[in-house]
Design an enzyme around this catalytic site. Structure first.
Site, PDB file in Angstrom:
ATOM      1  N   HIS A  39       0.856  -1.190   0.000  1.00  0.00           N
ATOM      2  CA  HIS A  39       0.000   0.000   0.000  1.00  0.00           C
ATOM      3  C   HIS A  39       0.891   1.238   0.000  1.00  0.00           C
ATOM      4  O   HIS A  39       1.960   1.247   0.608  1.00  0.00           O
ATOM      5  CB  HIS A  39      -0.898   0.018   1.247  1.00  0.00           C
ATOM      6  CG  HIS A  39      -2.044   0.961   1.117  1.00  0.00           C
ATOM      7  ND1 HIS A  39      -1.921   2.300   1.390  1.00  0.00           N
ATOM      8  CD2 HIS A  39      -3.309   0.772   0.700  1.00  0.00           C
ATOM      9  CE1 HIS A  39      -3.084   2.889   1.175  1.00  0.00           C
ATOM     10  NE2 HIS A  39      -3.942   1.985   0.750  1.00  0.00           N
TER      11      HIS A  39
ATOM     12  N   ASP B  78      -7.977  -4.971  -0.532  1.00  0.00           N
ATOM     13  CA  ASP B  78      -8.432  -5.798  -1.665  1.00  0.00           C
ATOM     14  C   ASP B  78      -8.124  -7.273  -1.513  1.00  0.00           C
ATOM     15  O   ASP B  78      -8.605  -8.091  -2.301  1.00  0.00           O
ATOM     16  CB  ASP B  78      -7.775  -5.278  -2.953  1.00  0.00           C
ATOM     17  CG  ASP B  78      -8.272  -3.886  -3.282  1.00  0.00           C
ATOM     18  OD1 ASP B  78      -7.443  -2.961  -3.393  1.00  0.00           O
ATOM     19  OD2 ASP B  78      -9.501  -3.725  -3.386  1.00  0.00           O
TER      20      ASP B  78
HETATM   21  C1  SDX Z   1      -5.979   0.382  -3.076  1.00  0.00           C
HETATM   22  O1  SDX Z   1      -4.123   4.743  -1.910  1.00  0.00           O
HETATM   23  C2  SDX Z   1      -5.121   4.161  -1.398  1.00  0.00           C
HETATM   24  O2  SDX Z   1      -5.573   4.505  -0.280  1.00  0.00           O
HETATM   25  C3  SDX Z   1      -5.717   3.024  -2.220  1.00  0.00           C
HETATM   26  C4  SDX Z   1      -6.766   2.179  -1.523  1.00  0.00           C
HETATM   27  C5  SDX Z   1      -8.041   2.963  -1.275  1.00  0.00           C
HETATM   28  O3  SDX Z   1      -8.797   2.580  -0.368  1.00  0.00           O
HETATM   29  O4  SDX Z   1      -8.332   3.874  -2.072  1.00  0.00           O
HETATM   30  O5  SDX Z   1      -6.274   1.717  -0.270  1.00  0.00           O
HETATM   31  C6  SDX Z   1      -7.157   0.977  -2.378  1.00  0.00           C
HETATM   32  O6  SDX Z   1      -5.692   0.765  -4.184  1.00  0.00           O
HETATM   33  C7  SDX Z   1      -5.158  -0.657  -2.361  1.00  0.00           C
HETATM   34  C8  SDX Z   1      -3.917  -1.133  -3.197  1.00  0.00           C
HETATM   35  C9  SDX Z   1      -4.404  -2.169  -4.200  1.00  0.00           C
HETATM   36  N1  SDX Z   1      -3.308  -2.525  -5.141  1.00  0.00           N
HETATM   37  C10 SDX Z   1      -2.719  -3.739  -5.084  1.00  0.00           C
HETATM   38  O7  SDX Z   1      -2.969  -4.602  -4.252  1.00  0.00           O
HETATM   39  C11 SDX Z   1      -1.722  -3.985  -6.209  1.00  0.00           C
HETATM   40  C12 SDX Z   1      -0.434  -4.612  -5.649  1.00  0.00           C
HETATM   41  N2  SDX Z   1       0.251  -3.587  -4.855  1.00  0.00           N
HETATM   42  C13 SDX Z   1       1.300  -2.836  -5.493  1.00  0.00           C
HETATM   43  O8  SDX Z   1       1.157  -2.620  -6.846  1.00  0.00           O
HETATM   44  C14 SDX Z   1       1.798  -1.652  -4.659  1.00  0.00           C
HETATM   45  O9  SDX Z   1       1.984  -2.130  -3.396  1.00  0.00           O
HETATM   46  C15 SDX Z   1       0.958  -0.393  -4.602  1.00  0.00           C
HETATM   47  C16 SDX Z   1       0.658   0.134  -5.968  1.00  0.00           C
HETATM   48  C17 SDX Z   1      -0.308  -0.614  -3.852  1.00  0.00           C
HETATM   49  C18 SDX Z   1       1.795   0.657  -3.848  1.00  0.00           C
HETATM   50  O10 SDX Z   1       2.877   0.928  -4.621  1.00  0.00           O
HETATM   51  P1  SDX Z   1       4.007   1.973  -4.129  1.00  0.00           P
HETATM   52  O11 SDX Z   1       3.656   2.621  -2.852  1.00  0.00           O
HETATM   53  O12 SDX Z   1       4.288   2.858  -5.296  1.00  0.00           O
HETATM   54  O13 SDX Z   1       5.200   1.028  -3.778  1.00  0.00           O
HETATM   55  P2  SDX Z   1       6.339   0.683  -4.784  1.00  0.00           P
HETATM   56  O14 SDX Z   1       5.741   0.243  -6.070  1.00  0.00           O
HETATM   57  O15 SDX Z   1       7.313   1.804  -4.769  1.00  0.00           O
HETATM   58  O16 SDX Z   1       6.978  -0.625  -4.099  1.00  0.00           O
HETATM   59  C19 SDX Z   1       7.997  -0.517  -3.113  1.00  0.00           C
HETATM   60  C20 SDX Z   1       8.739  -1.862  -3.191  1.00  0.00           C
HETATM   61  C21 SDX Z   1       9.213  -2.185  -4.607  1.00  0.00           C
HETATM   62  O17 SDX Z   1      10.323  -3.066  -4.487  1.00  0.00           O
HETATM   63  P3  SDX Z   1      11.831  -2.396  -4.559  1.00  0.00           P
HETATM   64  O18 SDX Z   1      11.880  -1.533  -5.779  1.00  0.00           O
HETATM   65  O19 SDX Z   1      11.970  -1.619  -3.249  1.00  0.00           O
HETATM   66  O20 SDX Z   1      12.755  -3.593  -4.619  1.00  0.00           O
HETATM   67  O21 SDX Z   1       7.829  -2.925  -2.841  1.00  0.00           O
HETATM   68  C22 SDX Z   1       7.655  -3.788  -3.950  1.00  0.00           C
HETATM   69  C23 SDX Z   1       8.084  -3.006  -5.176  1.00  0.00           C
HETATM   70  O22 SDX Z   1       8.506  -3.886  -6.204  1.00  0.00           O
HETATM   71  N3  SDX Z   1       6.223  -4.116  -3.998  1.00  0.00           N
HETATM   72  C24 SDX Z   1       5.743  -5.329  -4.265  1.00  0.00           C
HETATM   73  C25 SDX Z   1       4.340  -5.199  -4.144  1.00  0.00           C
HETATM   74  N4  SDX Z   1       4.025  -3.937  -3.831  1.00  0.00           N
HETATM   75  C26 SDX Z   1       5.194  -3.261  -3.750  1.00  0.00           C
HETATM   76  N5  SDX Z   1       6.352  -6.490  -4.578  1.00  0.00           N
HETATM   77  C27 SDX Z   1       5.528  -7.557  -4.788  1.00  0.00           C
HETATM   78  N6  SDX Z   1       4.180  -7.521  -4.694  1.00  0.00           N
HETATM   79  C28 SDX Z   1       3.555  -6.367  -4.371  1.00  0.00           C
HETATM   80  N7  SDX Z   1       2.236  -6.315  -4.296  1.00  0.00           N
END
Ligand code: SDX
Length: 427
Positions: free
Chosen positions: A306, A363
């Site tokens: 998140h 989710d």
């Molecule tokens: C919602 O914002 C809100 O409040 C949204 C929400 C709402 O109520 O409106 O809460 C609803 O959208 C919840 C989120 C739903 N999305 C997912 O479940 C999709 C999977 N999650 C990711 O795509 C990600 O965690 C996000 C998009 C939710 C957040 O992304 P960020 O904050 O931009 O984090 P990032 O992409 O910079 O990741 C940081 C690190 C990275 O690794 P490194 O580069 O440090 O090595 O964490 C890793 C990412 O690769 N990472 C994941 C991951 N999420 C982040 N690795 C594997 N699986 C994941 N799900």
């Protein structure tokens, strides 16, 4: 003496005021930065940027706290109901019994959707994704309700709120009915808002539809948990579209489109598809955790991580328990739930996820309940939109009532600086 932030640039020191919210959050007010220094800030994804002052929802990502208008999500999920929470978010206070009854009755005045809207939905192929239909129908509501909202008129604003709450629910269910080739249903003003959702979705002209109070109660709780979440992607979209003084329906339609993305609201559908893929491929959870950690593999653990919560998403905790309760009450044994729990356990023991503070989000478990309630997977994000509607309305109303300026971020240009035009026959 209020706190100041000092910035030294090219030997000159600039001072910027620090603002503090009621929950002790602090921000550096840089509204004069470019005028004073010629510089802008850069913060892709706005991870460190506050876009507005808001009194609607507070969340603390480190502590896993979520409050609507000062009430904790745990208390509201346990003691309130979706329409009462909608009223709280939109109007700022818990309604009296009379106010809530009036709100529900006033929504009922607007639950009839113009029959000509059916011509629009008829234009979609059966294969159209429900979120695409919903975004279009929501925008089309403007054509049938052209009077723009006078945000300075309490009466106008109240009517627009009731109209949006009433009509959005109906057209949201029409997206499912269209996909199934079923006749489109009408709201029954003798039933409650959430009871109507189930009727609108599943009642067939061939016989009576029995509303299950357990299902209604579970859905009501799920809608509460999705109702608002401060400046998330789709809510920020609603605010920025509304900041150009585009109408409420047009702004909500933009929010629907933003929510559709699999990184945002579309994640609940992606979670179920991921869990189903794991189940079909033998349930090897460890294999998928490895894929999620592999930088060369685009696969991410959907429903995990998140932008703000670097602790458990408080909603995920409530939904996980509700999933257990609903499935056991309905006597459903769903292997998907077991896979989800295994996946969560494996990931939370793995340093990759722990070190990045990646926990299940709202989710991760919601789709399991929707599936148990007979909601098809491609309707999961529509469910999210129905829940988030009052939050979008509340945030739009706040932005317009506060007379916030049009949203228009700056950039740093990285393209060609000066090229001379070459006639096409010389290129
Ligand atoms: C919602 O914002 C809100 O409040 C949204 C929400 C709402 O109520 O409106 O809460 C609803 O959208 C919840 C989120 C739903 N999305 C997912 O479940 C999709 C999977 N999650 C990711 O795509 C990600 O965690 C996000 C998009 C939710 C957040 O992304 P960020 O904050 O931009 O984090 P990032 O992409 O910079 O990741 C940081 C690190 C990275 O690794 P490194 O580069 O440090 O090595 O964490 C890793 C990412 O690769 N990472 C994941 C991951 N999420 C982040 N690795 C594997 N699986 C994941 N799900």
């Amino acid at each position: 003496m209020s706190e100041l932030a000092k910035l030294e640039l090219n030997g000159k020191v600039y001072e910027f005021p620090v603002v503090e919210g009621t929950e002790k959050e602090k921000a550096i007010d840089i509204s004069k930065l470019r005028d004073l220094t010629g510089y802008v800030t850069m913060d892709q994804g706005y991870k460190n940027t506050g876009a507005c002052f808001s009194s609607i929802t507070f969340l603390d990502g480190e502590e896993g706290i979520l409050k609507y208008r000062g009430y904790t999500i745990e208390e509201l999920a346990e003691k309130s109901n979706f329409l009462e929470v909608s009223y709280l978010l939109i109007f700022g206070n818990l309604p009296t019994k009379a106010e809530l009854e009036k709100f529900e009755n006033d929504i009922r005045k607007y639950t009839l959707v113009n029959e000509e809207m059916k011509n629009i939905i008829d234009g979609f192929p059966k294969s159209a994704h429900p979120m695409g239909i919903l975004a279009s129908l929501t925008s089309a509501l403007t054509a049938f309700n052209p009077k723009s909202v006078n945000v300075n008129s309490e009466k106008d604003m109240y009517e627009a709120v009731c109209k949006t709450m009433g009509k959005f629910l109906v057209i949201a269910t029409w997206t499912y009915r269209k996909n199934m080739g079923y006749p489109l249903n009408y709201y029954d003003n003798t039933k409650s808002y959430v009871e109507n959702f189930m009727r609108l979705m599943f009642e067939l002209p061939t016989g009576p539809y029995k509303i299950d109070p357990i299902v209604v109660q579970a859905l009501d709780k799920l809608f509460i948990l999705h109702a608002d979440h401060e400046q998330n992607c789709s809510t920020s979209t609603v605010r920025i579209v509304g900041s150009s003084h585009a109408g409420l329906f047009a702004s909500i339609s933009a929010g629907v489109s933003a929510l559709w993305g699999p990184l945002h609201g579309g994640a609940n559908q992606a979670v179920l598809e991921m869990l189903e893929e794991i189940r079909v491929n033998g349930g090897d959870v460890a294999k998928y955790v490895l894929k999620a950690k592999d930088k060369d593999d685009p696969f991410r653990l959907m429903g995990f991580g998140h932008r703000v919560y670097k602790n458990f998403d408080p909603r995920a905790k409530i939904i996980k328990k509700a999933a257990d309760d609903v499935l056991s009450t309905l006597g459903i044994e769903d292997p998907i739930l077991d896979i989800a729990k295994q996946l969560e356990k494996t990931a939370l023991e793995d340093d990759y996820f722990k070190s990045r503070n990646l926990y299940p989000n709202v989710d991760f478990y919601s789709g399991i309940i929707y599936r148990a309630l007979g909601i098809p997977t491609d309707m999961f994000t529509v469910m999210f939109a129905i829940g988030r509607l009052p939050g979008w309305i509340a945030q739009w109303k706040e932005m317009r009532s506060n007379k916030e300026p049009i949203g228009r971020p700056r950039q740093i240009f990285t393209g060609h600086t000066q090229l001379t035009y070459v006639p096409i026959n010389q290129r």
